[in-house]
Design an enzyme around this catalytic site. Structure first.
Site, PDB file in Angstrom:
ATOM      1  N   GLU A 192     -78.446  -2.784  97.739  1.00  0.00           N
ATOM      2  CA  GLU A 192     -79.150  -2.463  98.983  1.00  0.00           C
ATOM      3  C   GLU A 192     -78.243  -1.980 100.104  1.00  0.00           C
ATOM      4  O   GLU A 192     -78.739  -1.475 101.125  1.00  0.00           O
ATOM      5  CB  GLU A 192     -79.973  -3.663  99.472  1.00  0.00           C
ATOM      6  CG  GLU A 192     -79.181  -4.808 100.050  1.00  0.00           C
ATOM      7  CD  GLU A 192     -78.681  -5.801  99.011  1.00  0.00           C
ATOM      8  OE1 GLU A 192     -78.111  -6.831  99.402  1.00  0.00           O
ATOM      9  OE2 GLU A 192     -78.860  -5.528  97.804  1.00  0.00           O
ATOM     10  N   HIS A 206     -78.959  -9.157  98.945  1.00  0.00           N
ATOM     11  CA  HIS A 206     -79.661  -9.564 100.177  1.00  0.00           C
ATOM     12  C   HIS A 206     -79.044 -10.846 100.742  1.00  0.00           C
ATOM     13  O   HIS A 206     -79.737 -11.839 100.994  1.00  0.00           O
ATOM     14  CB  HIS A 206     -81.155  -9.765  99.899  1.00  0.00           C
ATOM     15  CG  HIS A 206     -81.849  -8.516  99.439  1.00  0.00           C
ATOM     16  ND1 HIS A 206     -82.091  -7.440 100.268  1.00  0.00           N
ATOM     17  CD2 HIS A 206     -82.354  -8.160  98.228  1.00  0.00           C
ATOM     18  CE1 HIS A 206     -82.721  -6.486  99.599  1.00  0.00           C
ATOM     19  NE2 HIS A 206     -82.884  -6.893  98.370  1.00  0.00           N
ATOM     20  N   ASP A 263     -87.313 -10.414 101.762  1.00  0.00           N
ATOM     21  CA  ASP A 263     -86.037 -10.605 101.073  1.00  0.00           C
ATOM     22  C   ASP A 263     -84.845 -10.503 102.021  1.00  0.00           C
ATOM     23  O   ASP A 263     -83.722 -10.833 101.653  1.00  0.00           O
ATOM     24  CB  ASP A 263     -85.881  -9.630  99.894  1.00  0.00           C
ATOM     25  CG  ASP A 263     -86.057  -8.179 100.285  1.00  0.00           C
ATOM     26  OD1 ASP A 263     -86.114  -7.885 101.493  1.00  0.00           O
ATOM     27  OD2 ASP A 263     -86.159  -7.331  99.377  1.00  0.00           O
ATOM     28  N   LYS A 292     -81.829  -8.834  90.157  1.00  0.00           N
ATOM     29  CA  LYS A 292     -81.916  -9.765  91.287  1.00  0.00           C
ATOM     30  C   LYS A 292     -80.644 -10.584  91.420  1.00  0.00           C
ATOM     31  O   LYS A 292     -79.824 -10.680  90.508  1.00  0.00           O
ATOM     32  CB  LYS A 292     -83.129 -10.686  91.111  1.00  0.00           C
ATOM     33  CG  LYS A 292     -84.463  -9.965  91.196  1.00  0.00           C
ATOM     34  CD  LYS A 292     -84.641  -9.203  92.500  1.00  0.00           C
ATOM     35  CE  LYS A 292     -84.737 -10.110  93.710  1.00  0.00           C
ATOM     36  NZ  LYS A 292     -84.883  -9.325  94.983  1.00  0.00           N
ATOM     37  N   TYR A 345     -78.916  -6.359  93.256  1.00  0.00           N
ATOM     38  CA  TYR A 345     -79.408  -6.661  94.596  1.00  0.00           C
ATOM     39  C   TYR A 345     -78.914  -8.050  94.994  1.00  0.00           C
ATOM     40  O   TYR A 345     -78.965  -8.984  94.185  1.00  0.00           O
ATOM     41  CB  TYR A 345     -80.944  -6.650  94.635  1.00  0.00           C
ATOM     42  CG  TYR A 345     -81.562  -5.276  94.591  1.00  0.00           C
ATOM     43  CD1 TYR A 345     -81.338  -4.356  95.608  1.00  0.00           C
ATOM     44  CD2 TYR A 345     -82.396  -4.903  93.538  1.00  0.00           C
ATOM     45  CE1 TYR A 345     -81.907  -3.095  95.569  1.00  0.00           C
ATOM     46  CE2 TYR A 345     -82.972  -3.642  93.494  1.00  0.00           C
ATOM     47  CZ  TYR A 345     -82.730  -2.739  94.512  1.00  0.00           C
ATOM     48  OH  TYR A 345     -83.296  -1.490  94.465  1.00  0.00           O
ATOM     49  N   ARG A 386     -88.176  -7.153  85.363  1.00  0.00           N
ATOM     50  CA  ARG A 386     -87.302  -5.982  85.312  1.00  0.00           C
ATOM     51  C   ARG A 386     -86.006  -6.314  84.571  1.00  0.00           C
ATOM     52  O   ARG A 386     -85.689  -7.480  84.332  1.00  0.00           O
ATOM     53  CB  ARG A 386     -86.989  -5.503  86.737  1.00  0.00           C
ATOM     54  CG  ARG A 386     -88.162  -4.883  87.460  1.00  0.00           C
ATOM     55  CD  ARG A 386     -87.836  -4.575  88.917  1.00  0.00           C
ATOM     56  NE  ARG A 386     -87.687  -5.786  89.716  1.00  0.00           N
ATOM     57  CZ  ARG A 386     -87.365  -5.793  91.010  1.00  0.00           C
ATOM     58  NH1 ARG A 386     -87.136  -4.657  91.637  1.00  0.00           N
ATOM     59  NH2 ARG A 386     -87.268  -6.939  91.662  1.00  0.00           N
TER      60      ARG A 386
END
Length: 362
Positions: free
Chosen positions: A117, A95, A269, A74, A93, A15
């Protein structure tokens, strides 16, 4: 604003943070966008597409991270930690609850870090997580059906069964977006589906969606044990925004599952909701523990980058445009949902759930 889009370096992550259409939307408003060469190749976007949209191509990540804001997919990996700096806005993101190492690196960098997120609307929904949750939920059953075949080490179960042979059992822990989408796929295949959740209101909503096609069960220790033991495919779909996922299935329960059954823990994740879960990659997605196959890929939507990149950017672009137009303080003040995405700033943890996960760092 000057915006950078790096090439993702996570293993088999195809991505990209912005599509050419998103770059055009930014450049038409007077912003400058730098894109690392071949950043969009895995998702089907050529360097020429970005150039036509007004981007400047660069060959190194160092040039990308020199900009005011970096938009990616990411979390930064260790090789990227030295590129972070106090004048940078990182929008991606994160996490953090699943990684103390990453949290420490972001704190040390001094960068301002906004996590997709944890951007949260007033109704509690997570607009930047939702599109990837939809994809991950659907893929959990798609991959589940694949790895249940005997050639992949599974039980050799056809989830839909055939006349005269019972369908496979799919047990889904959590009735949110991931769980709902997993159930849609499993029902479509003809599987017997059970969803467990502690939210009675949500279970009532799911009844309106599925009717009698899905068995809706209030989640208790006993009901989890009863359902998990008989599952052919167990999908972990539990989410506590910003926090580590609670462990609902312990090792001794995994040991009681059917031999060569399969666990797909979409919550991996955020640490995973099954005790035996560990992170895997698209290159080596499956491992065995207690005779049960485990799929623990933490970036599942990366398997379908053409679809997932566009879905993600459709959701993130309005927020990216707002940050670029108004700057960080004004954008956060104007948009409470975006403000909830702020996880780290100037060496301090900001998001309450992440603070609760790492109280010694707060």
């Amino acid at each position: 604003m000057r915006i950078g889009v790096p090439k993702e370096i996570k293993e088999q992550e195809f991505r990209v943070g912005l599509t050419p259409a998103a770059v055009r939307a930014l450049t038409e408003q007077g912003h400058q966008v730098w894109v690392e060469t071949q950043a969009g190749q895995g998702a089907g976007f050529a360097d020429e597409d970005y150039q036509k949209a007004g981007a400047k191509l660069v060959t190194t990540p160092q040039e990308i991270y020199q900009q005011e804001m970096v938009v990616k997919v990411k979390e930064p990996l260790p090789a990227e930690y030295p590129l972070l700096h106090p004048d940078l806005i990182l929008f991606t993101y994160l996490h953090l609850a699943a990684s103390r190492e990453l949290t420490l690196a972001l704190l040390k960098s001094g960068a301002t870090c906004i996590a997709y997120e944890t951007v949260e609307l007033t109704d509690g929904s997570l607009p930047l997580l939702m599109p990837m949750s939809v994809i991950a939920g659907r893929l959990s059953v798609q991959f589940g059906a694949h790895y249940l075949t005997r050639q992949q080490g599974g039980r050799g179960v056809l989830l839909g069964g055939i006349p005269g042979v019972s369908p496979g059992r799919v047990v889904i822990l959590g009735g949110g977006t991931v769980g709902t989408e997993a159930a849609k796929m499993a029902v479509g295949l003809g599987a017997r589906v059970q969803i467990l959740d502690i939210n009675l209101h949500r279970l009532n909503e799911l009844e309106l969606i599925f009717g009698s096609r899905v068995e809706l069960i209030y989640s208790t220790t006993q009901s989890v044990e009863d359902c998990v033991k008989d599952a052919d495919l167990l999908v972990g779909a539990v989410l506590v925004p910003g926090s580590r996922a609670p462990v609902l299935v312990k090792e001794d329960l995994v040991a009681q599952m059917r031999p060569r059954s399969l666990i797909v823990d979409v919550a991996v994740d955020q640490g995973g909701c099954i005790a035996t879960t560990r992170v895997t990659t698209h290159a080596q997605p499956v491992y065995e523990a207690f005779g049960v196959l485990h799929y623990g890929v933490a970036n599942m939507p990366g398997a379908v980058p053409w679809t997932s990149t566009q879905a993600l950017v459709n959701a993130t672009l309005p927020y990216t445009l707002k940050l670029a137009r108004f700057g960080l303080p004004a954008a956060l003040e104007q948009d409470p949902a975006l403000a909830k995405g702020l996880n780290v700033k100037a060496g301090k943890l900001i998001h309450p759930a992440v603070q609760a996960t790492f109280p010694d760092l707060s």
